[in-house]
Scaffold this motif. Structure first.
Motif, PDB file in Angstrom:
ATOM      1  N   GLY A  64       6.464   6.350   0.063  1.00  0.00           N
ATOM      2  CA  GLY A  64       6.604   5.505   1.240  1.00  0.00           C
ATOM      3  C   GLY A  64       5.681   5.920   2.371  1.00  0.00           C
ATOM      4  O   GLY A  64       5.087   5.064   3.051  1.00  0.00           O
ATOM      5  N   SER A  65       5.519   7.216   2.583  1.00  0.00           N
ATOM      6  CA  SER A  65       4.671   7.700   3.671  1.00  0.00           C
ATOM      7  C   SER A  65       3.204   7.347   3.455  1.00  0.00           C
ATOM      8  O   SER A  65       2.481   7.030   4.404  1.00  0.00           O
ATOM      9  N   ILE A  66       2.762   7.396   2.210  1.00  0.00           N
ATOM     10  CA  ILE A  66       1.379   7.005   1.905  1.00  0.00           C
ATOM     11  C   ILE A  66       1.160   5.530   2.227  1.00  0.00           C
ATOM     12  O   ILE A  66       0.143   5.144   2.826  1.00  0.00           O
ATOM     13  N   LEU A  67       2.122   4.701   1.868  1.00  0.00           N
ATOM     14  CA  LEU A  67       2.007   3.266   2.160  1.00  0.00           C
ATOM     15  C   LEU A  67       1.975   3.014   3.666  1.00  0.00           C
ATOM     16  O   LEU A  67       1.212   2.169   4.152  1.00  0.00           O
ATOM     17  N   ILE A  68       2.794   3.738   4.432  1.00  0.00           N
ATOM     18  CA  ILE A  68       2.801   3.563   5.883  1.00  0.00           C
ATOM     19  C   ILE A  68       1.442   3.925   6.476  1.00  0.00           C
ATOM     20  O   ILE A  68       0.915   3.216   7.344  1.00  0.00           O
ATOM     21  N   ALA A  69       0.858   5.029   6.004  1.00  0.00           N
ATOM     22  CA  ALA A  69      -0.447   5.450   6.524  1.00  0.00           C
ATOM     23  C   ALA A  69      -1.532   4.422   6.196  1.00  0.00           C
ATOM     24  O   ALA A  69      -2.364   4.077   7.040  1.00  0.00           O
ATOM     25  N   VAL A  70      -1.517   3.914   4.966  1.00  0.00           N
ATOM     26  CA  VAL A  70      -2.517   2.917   4.564  1.00  0.00           C
ATOM     27  C   VAL A  70      -2.341   1.636   5.382  1.00  0.00           C
ATOM     28  O   VAL A  70      -3.321   1.045   5.859  1.00  0.00           O
ATOM     29  N   GLY A  71      -1.098   1.213   5.571  1.00  0.00           N
ATOM     30  CA  GLY A  71      -0.856   0.007   6.361  1.00  0.00           C
ATOM     31  C   GLY A  71      -1.291   0.159   7.806  1.00  0.00           C
ATOM     32  O   GLY A  71      -1.768  -0.800   8.427  1.00  0.00           O
ATOM     33  N   SER A  72      -1.139   1.377   8.352  1.00  0.00           N
ATOM     34  CA  SER A  72      -1.547   1.606   9.740  1.00  0.00           C
ATOM     35  C   SER A  72      -3.042   1.404   9.931  1.00  0.00           C
ATOM     36  O   SER A  72      -3.493   0.996  11.007  1.00  0.00           O
ATOM     37  N   LEU A  73      -3.809   1.678   8.884  1.00  0.00           N
ATOM     38  CA  LEU A  73      -5.251   1.435   8.968  1.00  0.00           C
ATOM     39  C   LEU A  73      -5.555  -0.049   9.139  1.00  0.00           C
ATOM     40  O   LEU A  73      -6.587  -0.414   9.717  1.00  0.00           O
ATOM     41  N   GLY A  95       5.771  -2.038   5.948  1.00  0.00           N
ATOM     42  CA  GLY A  95       7.148  -2.366   5.594  1.00  0.00           C
ATOM     43  C   GLY A  95       7.525  -1.876   4.210  1.00  0.00           C
ATOM     44  O   GLY A  95       8.645  -1.385   3.985  1.00  0.00           O
ATOM     45  N   LEU A  96       6.597  -1.980   3.257  1.00  0.00           N
ATOM     46  CA  LEU A  96       6.865  -1.486   1.904  1.00  0.00           C
ATOM     47  C   LEU A  96       7.085   0.027   1.894  1.00  0.00           C
ATOM     48  O   LEU A  96       7.812   0.554   1.046  1.00  0.00           O
ATOM     49  N   GLY A  97       6.458   0.729   2.826  1.00  0.00           N
ATOM     50  CA  GLY A  97       6.647   2.171   2.899  1.00  0.00           C
ATOM     51  C   GLY A  97       7.868   2.596   3.680  1.00  0.00           C
ATOM     52  O   GLY A  97       8.444   3.666   3.419  1.00  0.00           O
ATOM     53  N   MET A  98       8.297   1.777   4.633  1.00  0.00           N
ATOM     54  CA  MET A  98       9.435   2.135   5.476  1.00  0.00           C
ATOM     55  C   MET A  98      10.726   2.263   4.665  1.00  0.00           C
ATOM     56  O   MET A  98      11.541   3.153   4.922  1.00  0.00           O
ATOM     57  N   GLY A  99      10.924   1.390   3.691  1.00  0.00           N
ATOM     58  CA  GLY A  99      12.150   1.425   2.909  1.00  0.00           C
ATOM     59  C   GLY A  99      12.354   2.741   2.184  1.00  0.00           C
ATOM     60  O   GLY A  99      13.366   3.433   2.398  1.00  0.00           O
ATOM     61  N   PRO A 100      11.425   3.157   1.306  1.00  0.00           N
ATOM     62  CA  PRO A 100      11.589   4.426   0.601  1.00  0.00           C
ATOM     63  C   PRO A 100      11.669   5.636   1.525  1.00  0.00           C
ATOM     64  O   PRO A 100      12.439   6.563   1.282  1.00  0.00           O
TER      65      PRO A 100
END
Length: 523
Positions: free
Chosen positions: A348-357, A381-386
């Motif tokens: 989830g944290s990796i997805l949040i970082a990628v989305g922030s870009l 959003g996909l990263g926030m859940g996990p």
């Protein structure tokens, strides 16, 4: 303490865990309470550019959010203790009642300072909702059940959050910004009615109750308030004043920590923070809170201040995040029991970082910001859940039942103080950079650029100047959000590894060797 649905047989208090014969009725009431909190955090954002255009006060824009967050944050640990003494139901009813009153008064505000004061009252009530609801879920369900139910609650949160920005934009454009505060009141009243009429609760009397830690509560309140005021800054305040506030905050928080170590019944369980997995969850929740509130606060400002969108457009810009969140948490509910807390949170944290870009890219290339923001918000959003699910379940599963409320309150407290402090830091970045970029222009009303109907108050050259300054300043805000997301990944890798095992199963399997339980949970 025990609680059940009216008319049902009351469980034996010696069981150690609250038993609820009819979980569905109670769960519905808790869902409604959670929906109130979720809608309030998102329905206001699209209306804020309109509000500051009416009242002026763009320099204290962030304080409308931070005052609410600060009030709800500093009351969260106290509500947790009161719930243990007075019962979950009573405290939750009180919180919902204060929240409804604050909502009505916020909608009747006549100035920015008055709105900030009423938002503070709202926050005082809201502080009771999240920690008590989540603690009750921990009482009601096992780890595997809780992962699924948390998914359901996250869907409720997501639906309410999705509806909030869209509804807030529509109400602001077609009725009045005041209705964004009125709209949550019916949900709160319905939840209160169900709790008051359908839930019966008894609290076991204590012969020698430990004194409530009012001194700790006062120290925590003073320390966090001083920190937030220092972070927000203020027009005309010297650097000496800022430094004095920071020193005061550091001093009060230091004294608070020392006091909590000696307190008979501490507001925050300092000893739990010494456990690496719990400390990682606390810090990670701090980052998650800051990311969520920062995005919810400054993306709508970009849509209206840079792209020239309406309040409705600003509301729609947030929807992909919460829509993806409500979907991802169901997937995370299946991953946590199989993968464990660490692997799920890292993903989830990796997805949040990628989305922030994506947000950074949208600010660098404004002509492509619509697509970049949509994709970026969805990936976040996909990263926030996990990530969020792993943090809360990891902490609840690391402590025994009698400490679950305190541990849950600590996670919620961390998330909320993270939102309050980080949104203030981001607001300080925005304010300072706008002042620097527009410093050579006198008599320029920045707030006039935030609504299409007030654009005529500026010349085309002035409007373009404000938009360019707003774009560059928000680009740096989004860069800070990306850095925070990267720090969140560092917290995720510190969570407990291995497959997630329900602490209740550990208690049964190691009943004859209690010293093995902590080691098994820690691994």
């Amino acid at each position: 303490m025990s609680a059940d649905v009216e008319g049902e047989a009351e469980p034996s208090p010696s069981s150690g865990e609250a038993q609820f014969p009819n979980r569905r009725i109670i769960t519905v009431a808790l869902m409604l309470a959670m929906a109130v909190a979720a809608m309030e955090q998102t329905v206001v954002s699209p209306a804020m550019p309109t509000i500051i255009a009416k009242f002026n006060g763009v320099e204290i824009y962030a304080l409308v959010f931070s005052a609410y967050l600060l009030a709800s944050t500093i009351t969260t640990p106290l509500y947790g203790k009161l719930a243990d003494r007075l019962g979950r139901k009573r405290v939750l009813l009180f919180g919902l009642g204060v929240f409804a009153l604050g909502s009505m008064l916020s909608g009747l505000s006549r100035s920015m300072p008055e709105l900030i004061a009423m938002r503070t009252l709202q926050g005082i009530g809201a502080g009771a909702v999240a920690p008590i609801v989540i603690t009750l879920l921990g009482d009601l369900y096992s780890l595997e059940e809780r992962a699924r139910v948390q998914g359901l609650f996250s869907a409720v949160w997501g639906i309410s959050s999705i509806a909030g920005p869209a509804l807030g934009g529509v109400l602001t454009d077609h009725l009045s910004w005041r209705w964004v505060f009125f709209v949550s009141v019916p949900f709160g009243l319905i939840s209160m009615f169900i709790l008051a009429t359908r839930v019966r609760e008894s609290v076991a009397e204590q012969r020698h109750p430990k004194p409530l830690d009012w001194s700790g509560a006062a120290l925590l309140t003073g320390g966090t308030a001083a920190l937030l005021i220092a972070v927000l800054g203020g027009e005309g305040r010297s650097w000496e004043g800022e430094l004095l506030l920071l020193v005061l905050a550091a001093g009060l928080i230091t004294v608070f920590i020392r006091h909590e170590r000696r307190a008979a019944d501490p507001i925050l369980p300092i000893d739990l923070l010494a456990q690496p997995a719990i400390a990682a969850s606390i810090l990670g929740s701090f980052v998650i809170g800051g990311l969520l509130i920062g995005i919810d606060t400054y993306v709508p400002l970009f849509v209206q201040g840079v792209r020239g969108g309406s309040a409705t457009d600003a509301g729609r810009s947030i929807m992909p995040l919460f829509a993806a969140w409500s979907i991802s948490v169901f997937i995370a509910a299946k991953l946590v029991p199989r993968w464990g807390f660490r692997k799920t949170a890292v993903l989830g944290s990796i997805l949040i970082a990628v989305g922030s870009l994506g947000l950074v890219a949208g600010a660098i290339w404004p002509e492509s910001s619509r697509l970049a923001f949509f994709v970026g918000m969805a990936v976040i959003g996909l990263g926030m859940g996990p990530t969020s699910l792993s943090y809360i379940l990891g902490v609840q599963n690391s402590v025994p039942w009698e400490r679950r409320g305190a541990a849950t309150g600590a996670v919620i407290f961390s998330r909320m103080i993270g939102g309050a402090v980080i949104v203030g830091l981001l607001g300080a970045t925005l304010g300072h950079e706008l002042a620097w970029r527009l410093g050579g222009t006198s008599g320029l009303d920045v707030s006039a650029a935030l609504r299409p109907e007030t654009h005529a108050q500026l010349s085309p050259e002035q409007l373009n100047l404000v938009r360019l300054a707003m774009n560059a300043s928000l680009r740096d805000v989004f860069l800070q959000i990306f850095v925070l997301a990267a720090l969140g990944l560092g917290c995720a890798v510190r969570l407990a590894g291995g497959r997630a095992v329900d602490r209740r199963d550990l208690m049964e399997s190691h009943a004859e060797h209690p010293d093995r339980i902590a080691a098994a949970v820690e691994s």
